[in-house]
Scaffold this motif. Structure first.
Motif, PDB file in Angstrom:
ATOM      1  N   ASP A 112      43.052  45.950  40.625  1.00  0.00           N
ATOM      2  CA  ASP A 112      42.692  44.628  41.135  1.00  0.00           C
ATOM      3  C   ASP A 112      41.197  44.368  41.126  1.00  0.00           C
ATOM      4  OD1 ASP A 112      42.050  46.441  43.237  1.00  0.00           O
ATOM      5  OD2 ASP A 112      42.991  45.383  44.623  1.00  0.00           O
ATOM      6  N   ARG A 162      52.595  45.647  44.900  1.00  0.00           N
ATOM      7  CA  ARG A 162      52.777  44.010  44.699  1.00  0.00           C
ATOM      8  C   ARG A 162      53.282  43.427  45.872  1.00  0.00           C
ATOM      9  NH1 ARG A 162      56.206  43.683  40.440  1.00  0.00           N
ATOM     10  NH2 ARG A 162      54.635  42.889  39.035  1.00  0.00           N
ATOM     11  N   GLY A 210      46.369  38.542  44.999  1.00  0.00           N
ATOM     12  CA  GLY A 210      45.800  39.757  44.130  1.00  0.00           C
ATOM     13  C   GLY A 210      45.982  39.248  42.791  1.00  0.00           C
ATOM     14  N   GLN A 211      45.210  40.044  42.033  1.00  0.00           N
ATOM     15  CA  GLN A 211      45.308  39.646  40.505  1.00  0.00           C
ATOM     16  C   GLN A 211      46.573  39.884  39.922  1.00  0.00           C
ATOM     17  OE1 GLN A 211      42.574  42.060  37.985  1.00  0.00           O
ATOM     18  NE2 GLN A 211      42.764  40.660  36.232  1.00  0.00           N
ATOM     19  N   ASP A 212      47.341  39.097  39.393  1.00  0.00           N
ATOM     20  CA  ASP A 212      48.622  39.406  38.718  1.00  0.00           C
ATOM     21  C   ASP A 212      49.621  39.906  39.580  1.00  0.00           C
ATOM     22  OD1 ASP A 212      50.413  39.657  36.782  1.00  0.00           O
ATOM     23  OD2 ASP A 212      49.943  41.374  36.129  1.00  0.00           O
ATOM     24  N   VAL A 248      47.797  44.822  43.766  1.00  0.00           N
ATOM     25  CA  VAL A 248      46.565  45.195  44.206  1.00  0.00           C
ATOM     26  C   VAL A 248      46.546  46.758  44.531  1.00  0.00           C
ATOM     27  CG1 VAL A 248      46.106  42.891  45.275  1.00  0.00           C
ATOM     28  CG2 VAL A 248      47.106  44.855  46.662  1.00  0.00           C
ATOM     29  N   GLU A 249      45.394  47.483  44.833  1.00  0.00           N
ATOM     30  CA  GLU A 249      45.293  48.753  45.003  1.00  0.00           C
ATOM     31  C   GLU A 249      45.969  49.278  46.335  1.00  0.00           C
ATOM     32  OE1 GLU A 249      44.079  51.577  43.514  1.00  0.00           O
ATOM     33  OE2 GLU A 249      44.093  50.593  41.976  1.00  0.00           O
TER      34      GLU A 249
END
Lengths: 421, 141
Positions: free
Chosen positions: A181, B48, B54-56, B59-60
């Motif tokens: 991310d 997810r 988060g991006q797409d 996230v971590e």
């Protein structure tokens, strides 16, 4: 020959190397103390795992190493002090590797530099030129620091070959390490195959260019800048920060005495021409030849390679895999030894996956494929004609005994060799 | 090449040759990291969020310190049978598992989330990503 510290007080260079060694020794002890989530090396000797499992032993060895490193940073320190911190570093680095994660290469740079210092000083003594010891030590350190990068470049060219510098390899390494991310360099690189190709090519070129560290003053600065940039780039793209070699590069590669007057002193330097010292050179060549000969003659590679299963076949395109009930002398469900059973057997076109399972200790996976005659030494379970890479899934009981039994049975069954044909 | 450069070359070549012999035994190393083979895929375990932050949406794992999972995520790469084989870094995968195992319970503050292994296929164009579900969890910062 003009080195970075020509005309300078090399005690500061010695202290810089000692400081990196001390930081590494402390870091090794801390890493051992923290433990690792990975399974232990299946063939690690008990004494090495015992050291890794003992706080007192770990701290004691690190403390001895730190004392030796501090002593090695004194003016006119005995060679033995440098040798002592290298030995302490070797025990701790190998104990950490045996715990499971394999060797952490960030610690090896200062070890190589220390070895270069020792070899350089031994050469000067052998030539009865103790006045040249500091300069010879600097040259030895530079040579072995450059060798670390030459090794990295030749490993790539000898492994993946020129294809390493393609549009995918560097991106794969960055993506596997970077935060998913993080909208930063790695995310950008993931969708920039041409940039990845350029950066991968530059990586190999910069690593090969490490010979510039000992070719001349200008090439030394260029190689230093390139290699420091390489480390910064790897840290930015892949979150793999190797800072010890950066400090060593800056210390050995830049002409600090030229820039800082306080560092300048009268020194004895290596002459510009080839000072003929055939006796010392012969001894150096013999010593290095013995080092290389022992490295290849001793059966150590089987142990050191076992940290890493072969990833070669893990990374390519998807291949068909077919579960089978039996293969060669093995049957799914049969008991092997010590409670381990064959849990599953699956065939791919060029290899077979054998999953071993234990009721308490989880699973271990063996990847079995044909081994070319004369191929390099691989895992401890390799047998003539058979490459047996492994993955241990749990850290509890080593699966080495069961894997060894499977390897012996496969090697004794002629239908296994025939199955590759 | 003068004598000093020849000596330096001899030292460097001897170290490289010895390291090729032993592999990795401090202070000798062949520094072969990620050099043995051409890589065409990559993977990383992430999370997810079902409400899509988060991006797409991914996230971590480290973004959340509290976790409760129906079953611990299986980080064995072969669990993703639809995607296997792919390049993975075992140490990174095990870091993820250790982070989740050591986490405290999110209590009532948990948000629904799915632990996934994101697998990228790499070629001459942009990376193509697929996700493989590993575990259903609730998470909180």
């Amino acid at each position: 020959m003009r080195l970075a510290w020509s005309g300078g007080d090399r005690v500061w260079l010695t202290r810089a190397i000692a400081a990196v060694a001390i930081e590494n020794l402390v870091e090794m002890a801390r890493a051992i103390g923290q433990g690792t989530p990975t399974p232990p090396h299946p063939g690690a000797p008990g004494w090495l795992l015992a050291i890794a499992g003992s706080v007192a032993a770990t701290i004691g060895i690190a403390a001895l190493g730190v004392v030796a490193a501090v002593a090695s940073g004194r003016r006119d320190a005995a060679i033995g002090w440098t040798s002592a911190w290298i030995v302490a570093g070797a025990i701790l680095a190998e104990a950490h590797a045996a715990l499971g994660p394999g060797p952490y290469r960030g610690w090896f740079f200062v070890g190589a530099v220390g070895l270069g210092v020792v070899l350089g000083r031994l050469w000067a003594r052998s030539a009865a030129r103790r006045d040249l010891e500091p300069a010879a030590a600097e040259l030895g350190a530079l040579a072995l620091l450059s060798a670390c990068y030459l090794g990295a470049a030749t490993s790539k060219l000898g492994g993946a070959g020129a294809a390493w510098a393609d549009a995918t390899t560097l991106r794969a390494v960055a993506l596997a390490h970077a935060h998913v991310d993080a909208p930063g360099l790695s995310a950008w690189l993931a969708d920039a195959p041409r940039v990845a190709t350029v950066l991968a090519g530059a990586t190999i070129a910069i690593q090969l260019g490490a010979i510039g560290l000992w070719l001349g003053p200008r090439s030394r600065v260029a190689a230093t800048v390139g290699l420091v940039g390489f480390h910064v780039g790897v840290a930015a793209f892949a979150r793999i920060g190797y800072w010890s070699p950066v400090v060593l590069l800056l210390a050995l590669g830049l002409p600090w005495p030229r820039w800082i007057a306080a560092l300048r002193v009268a020194t004895v330097e290596l002459g510009e021409t080839s000072s003929a010292m055939p006796r010392a050179d012969r001894r150096l060549a013999l010593g290095l030849g013995a080092m290389v000969g022992l490295a290849w003659a001793l059966p150590i590679r089987g142990y050191t390679d076992a940290h890493h299963r072969s990833r070669t076949l893990d990374t390519g395109d998807t291949v068909e895999r077919e579960p089978v009930v039996a293969w060669g002398p093995l049957r799914a469900g049969e008991a092997i030894v010590d409670g381990w059973i064959v849990d599953a057997i699956e065939r791919e076109p060029s290899r077979v996956m054998v999953v071993l399972a234990h009721p308490d200790d989880g699973r271990a996976v063996l990847w079995i494929s044909a081994r070319e005659p004369g191929a390099g030494r691989g895992s401890p379970f390799d047998r003539p004609g058979l490459r047996i890479a492994y993955e241990g899934a749990d850290r509890a009981r080593p699966f080495a005994t069961a894997a060894g039994v499977v390897a012996d049975r496969l090697a004794a069954d002629p239908s296994v060799a025939a199955s590759w044909e | 090449m003068n004598g000093w450069r020849a000596r330096a070359a001899m030292l460097a070549l001897a170290y490289v040759a010895a390291s090729r012999g032993v592999g990795n035994l401090y202070p000798w190393s062949s520094f072969e990291m990620y050099g043995a083979t051409r890589l065409t895929s990559a993977s990383r375990i992430a999370v997810r969020l079902e409400d899509g932050d988060g991006q797409d949406g991914v996230v971590e794992i480290e973004r959340f310190s509290r976790w409760r999972c129906a079953a611990p995520p299986d980080v064995d790469p072969r669990r993703c049978v639809g995607q296997w084989p792919f390049f993975h870094v075992e140490a990174r995968d095990l870091e993820v598992r250790a982070h989740i195992d050591a986490a405290s319970d999110p209590g009532d503050a948990g948000r629904a989330a799915v632990v996934v292994r994101r697998v990228w296929r790499l070629g001459d164009g942009p990376a193509r990503a697929e996700d493989c579900e590993l575990a259903r969890c609730e998470v909180a910062p």
